[in-house]
Design a protein around this motif. Structure first.
Motif, PDB file in Angstrom:
ATOM      1  N   PHE A 170      18.693  -0.941   1.064  1.00  0.00           N
ATOM      2  CA  PHE A 170      17.841  -1.827   0.278  1.00  0.00           C
ATOM      3  C   PHE A 170      17.008  -0.988  -0.683  1.00  0.00           C
ATOM      4  N   ARG A 171      16.677  -1.556  -1.843  1.00  0.00           N
ATOM      5  CA  ARG A 171      15.846  -0.889  -2.839  1.00  0.00           C
ATOM      6  C   ARG A 171      14.384  -1.291  -2.624  1.00  0.00           C
ATOM      7  N   VAL A 172      13.487  -0.320  -2.676  1.00  0.00           N
ATOM      8  CA  VAL A 172      12.059  -0.629  -2.600  1.00  0.00           C
ATOM      9  C   VAL A 172      11.651  -1.178  -3.968  1.00  0.00           C
ATOM     10  N   GLU A 173      11.320  -2.467  -3.992  1.00  0.00           N
ATOM     11  CA  GLU A 173      11.009  -3.152  -5.246  1.00  0.00           C
ATOM     12  C   GLU A 173       9.531  -3.022  -5.613  1.00  0.00           C
ATOM     13  N   ASP A 174       8.660  -3.294  -4.652  1.00  0.00           N
ATOM     14  CA  ASP A 174       7.219  -3.298  -4.908  1.00  0.00           C
ATOM     15  C   ASP A 174       6.478  -2.758  -3.691  1.00  0.00           C
ATOM     16  N   VAL A 175       5.351  -2.078  -3.936  1.00  0.00           N
ATOM     17  CA  VAL A 175       4.467  -1.616  -2.865  1.00  0.00           C
ATOM     18  C   VAL A 175       3.034  -1.899  -3.290  1.00  0.00           C
ATOM     19  N   THR A 190      22.206 -10.696   9.433  1.00  0.00           N
ATOM     20  CA  THR A 190      20.792 -10.474   9.664  1.00  0.00           C
ATOM     21  C   THR A 190      20.547  -9.004   9.980  1.00  0.00           C
ATOM     22  N   LEU A 191      19.416  -8.496   9.539  1.00  0.00           N
ATOM     23  CA  LEU A 191      19.060  -7.112   9.842  1.00  0.00           C
ATOM     24  C   LEU A 191      18.757  -6.920  11.320  1.00  0.00           C
ATOM     25  N   ARG A 192      18.562  -8.001  12.059  1.00  0.00           N
ATOM     26  CA  ARG A 192      18.376  -7.864  13.515  1.00  0.00           C
ATOM     27  C   ARG A 192      19.604  -7.222  14.140  1.00  0.00           C
ATOM     28  N   ASP A 193      20.776  -7.390  13.529  1.00  0.00           N
ATOM     29  CA  ASP A 193      21.998  -6.766  14.041  1.00  0.00           C
ATOM     30  C   ASP A 193      21.945  -5.248  13.932  1.00  0.00           C
ATOM     31  N   ARG A 194      21.053  -4.728  13.092  1.00  0.00           N
ATOM     32  CA  ARG A 194      20.943  -3.278  12.901  1.00  0.00           C
ATOM     33  C   ARG A 194      19.833  -2.649  13.734  1.00  0.00           C
ATOM     34  N   LEU A 195      19.016  -3.453  14.398  1.00  0.00           N
ATOM     35  CA  LEU A 195      17.865  -2.899  15.108  1.00  0.00           C
ATOM     36  C   LEU A 195      18.301  -2.026  16.271  1.00  0.00           C
ATOM     37  N   VAL A 227      19.396 -13.019  -3.329  1.00  0.00           N
ATOM     38  CA  VAL A 227      18.928 -11.738  -2.802  1.00  0.00           C
ATOM     39  C   VAL A 227      18.789 -11.791  -1.281  1.00  0.00           C
ATOM     40  N   GLN A 228      18.929 -10.627  -0.659  1.00  0.00           N
ATOM     41  CA  GLN A 228      18.478 -10.442   0.715  1.00  0.00           C
ATOM     42  C   GLN A 228      17.265  -9.533   0.593  1.00  0.00           C
ATOM     43  N   ALA A 229      16.150  -9.927   1.201  1.00  0.00           N
ATOM     44  CA  ALA A 229      14.895  -9.204   1.006  1.00  0.00           C
ATOM     45  C   ALA A 229      14.192  -8.956   2.332  1.00  0.00           C
ATOM     46  N   VAL A 230      13.380  -7.914   2.344  1.00  0.00           N
ATOM     47  CA  VAL A 230      12.553  -7.571   3.496  1.00  0.00           C
ATOM     48  C   VAL A 230      11.100  -7.518   3.042  1.00  0.00           C
ATOM     49  N   LEU A 231      10.248  -8.208   3.778  1.00  0.00           N
ATOM     50  CA  LEU A 231       8.804  -8.095   3.624  1.00  0.00           C
ATOM     51  C   LEU A 231       8.356  -7.137   4.711  1.00  0.00           C
ATOM     52  N   HIS A 232       7.781  -6.014   4.317  1.00  0.00           N
ATOM     53  CA  HIS A 232       7.348  -5.001   5.283  1.00  0.00           C
ATOM     54  C   HIS A 232       5.839  -4.813   5.164  1.00  0.00           C
ATOM     55  N   ILE A 233       5.157  -4.918   6.277  1.00  0.00           N
ATOM     56  CA  ILE A 233       3.722  -4.671   6.320  1.00  0.00           C
ATOM     57  C   ILE A 233       3.474  -3.481   7.241  1.00  0.00           C
ATOM     58  N   GLY A 234       2.847  -2.446   6.698  1.00  0.00           N
ATOM     59  CA  GLY A 234       2.457  -1.291   7.483  1.00  0.00           C
ATOM     60  C   GLY A 234       0.950  -1.263   7.631  1.00  0.00           C
ATOM     61  N   TRP A 235       0.475  -0.651   8.692  1.00  0.00           N
ATOM     62  CA  TRP A 235      -0.965  -0.538   8.949  1.00  0.00           C
ATOM     63  C   TRP A 235      -1.324   0.921   8.755  1.00  0.00           C
ATOM     64  N   GLN A 273      -0.527  -2.383   4.082  1.00  0.00           N
ATOM     65  CA  GLN A 273       0.268  -1.999   2.920  1.00  0.00           C
ATOM     66  C   GLN A 273       1.532  -2.848   2.942  1.00  0.00           C
ATOM     67  N   MET A 274       1.798  -3.544   1.854  1.00  0.00           N
ATOM     68  CA  MET A 274       2.941  -4.443   1.773  1.00  0.00           C
ATOM     69  C   MET A 274       4.009  -3.840   0.877  1.00  0.00           C
ATOM     70  N   ALA A 275       5.228  -3.819   1.379  1.00  0.00           N
ATOM     71  CA  ALA A 275       6.370  -3.389   0.573  1.00  0.00           C
ATOM     72  C   ALA A 275       7.405  -4.506   0.588  1.00  0.00           C
ATOM     73  N   VAL A 276       8.063  -4.680  -0.539  1.00  0.00           N
ATOM     74  CA  VAL A 276       9.158  -5.636  -0.648  1.00  0.00           C
ATOM     75  C   VAL A 276      10.409  -4.828  -0.957  1.00  0.00           C
ATOM     76  N   LEU A 277      11.404  -4.961  -0.080  1.00  0.00           N
ATOM     77  CA  LEU A 277      12.677  -4.272  -0.237  1.00  0.00           C
ATOM     78  C   LEU A 277      13.733  -5.321  -0.544  1.00  0.00           C
ATOM     79  N   VAL A 278      14.650  -5.021  -1.448  1.00  0.00           N
ATOM     80  CA  VAL A 278      15.633  -6.023  -1.864  1.00  0.00           C
ATOM     81  C   VAL A 278      17.038  -5.445  -1.933  1.00  0.00           C
ATOM     82  N   LYS A 279      17.991  -6.347  -1.741  1.00  0.00           N
ATOM     83  CA  LYS A 279      19.394  -6.080  -2.004  1.00  0.00           C
ATOM     84  C   LYS A 279      19.913  -7.293  -2.764  1.00  0.00           C
TER      85      LYS A 279
END
Length: 197
Positions: free
Chosen positions: A22-27, A88-93, A130-138, A149-155
């Protein structure tokens, strides 16, 4: 506040091993000052819908327009959701994340929680564009202070997805994200004041 992609890519987040294609679109640094154990509060704010509600009429109109266009063109049909059209990305966990907490369900947005750790949470969305990931880090700020910190990753899904992401980019930066960040900060401060009472 928008921050460089490296603020996400240089951290040892678990999402890197799961969504490497996935590409990091926004942080974005989130206006959510808190303590070391407050990520769960921020995740609840996001999944309850209060973090993404906006008082901006422009942002609301853009979301309504996107919803109508998606409905007319079938971009958001059930066969485009995670686990149907796209795997689903759950298949990759890895096993530890798969067996750990997933995170709460979303009340209003079409995202699905993937995993939740003490300092990281990820959710996914899939549609015909798109397939996208919303990622929140502390993120630690020092002296037991943290912020989100919010990152949006996209494919993107093919040429349609690539064109769609290019077309919405100016609207995201000029209307959607600024209003959303103000709303996140306002909701966070209101919730923090309520917790102190």
């Amino acid at each position: 506040m928008r921050i460089p992609r490296t603020a996400h890519t240089t951290r040892p987040w678990r999402i890197h091993e799961i969504a490497a294609d996935f590409r990091v679109e926004d942080v974005w640094a989130l206006p959510t000052p808190g303590g070391p154990d407050d990520l769960a509060l921020l995740v609840h704010q996001f999944t309850s819908g209060s973090a993404t509600n906006t008082s901006s009429p422009v942002a609301r109109a853009l979301f309504a327009l996107r919803g109508k266009v998606g409905e007319l063109l079938g971009w958001d049909e059930p066969d485009a959701r995670p686990g149907t059209r796209a795997r689903t990305l759950r298949d990759r966990l890895p096993a530890d994340l798969l067996e750990g907490p997933r995170g709460p369900a979303f009340a209003t947005l079409p995202f699905t929680s993937l995993y939740l750790t003490h300092d990281e949470w990820a959710a996914e969305l899939s549609n015909r564009t798109v397939q996208a990931v919303l990622h929140i880090g502390w993120i630690p700020d020092g002296a037991d202070r943290y912020h989100g910190q919010m990152a949006v990753l996209v494919k993107p899904n093919g040429l349609l997805g690539t064109a769609y992401m290019a077309a919405i980019k100016p609207f995201r930066y000029l209307a959607v994200y600024p209003a959303m960040l103000r709303g996140i900060g306002r909701q966070w401060q209101n919730a923090a004041a309520a917790r102190r009472e």
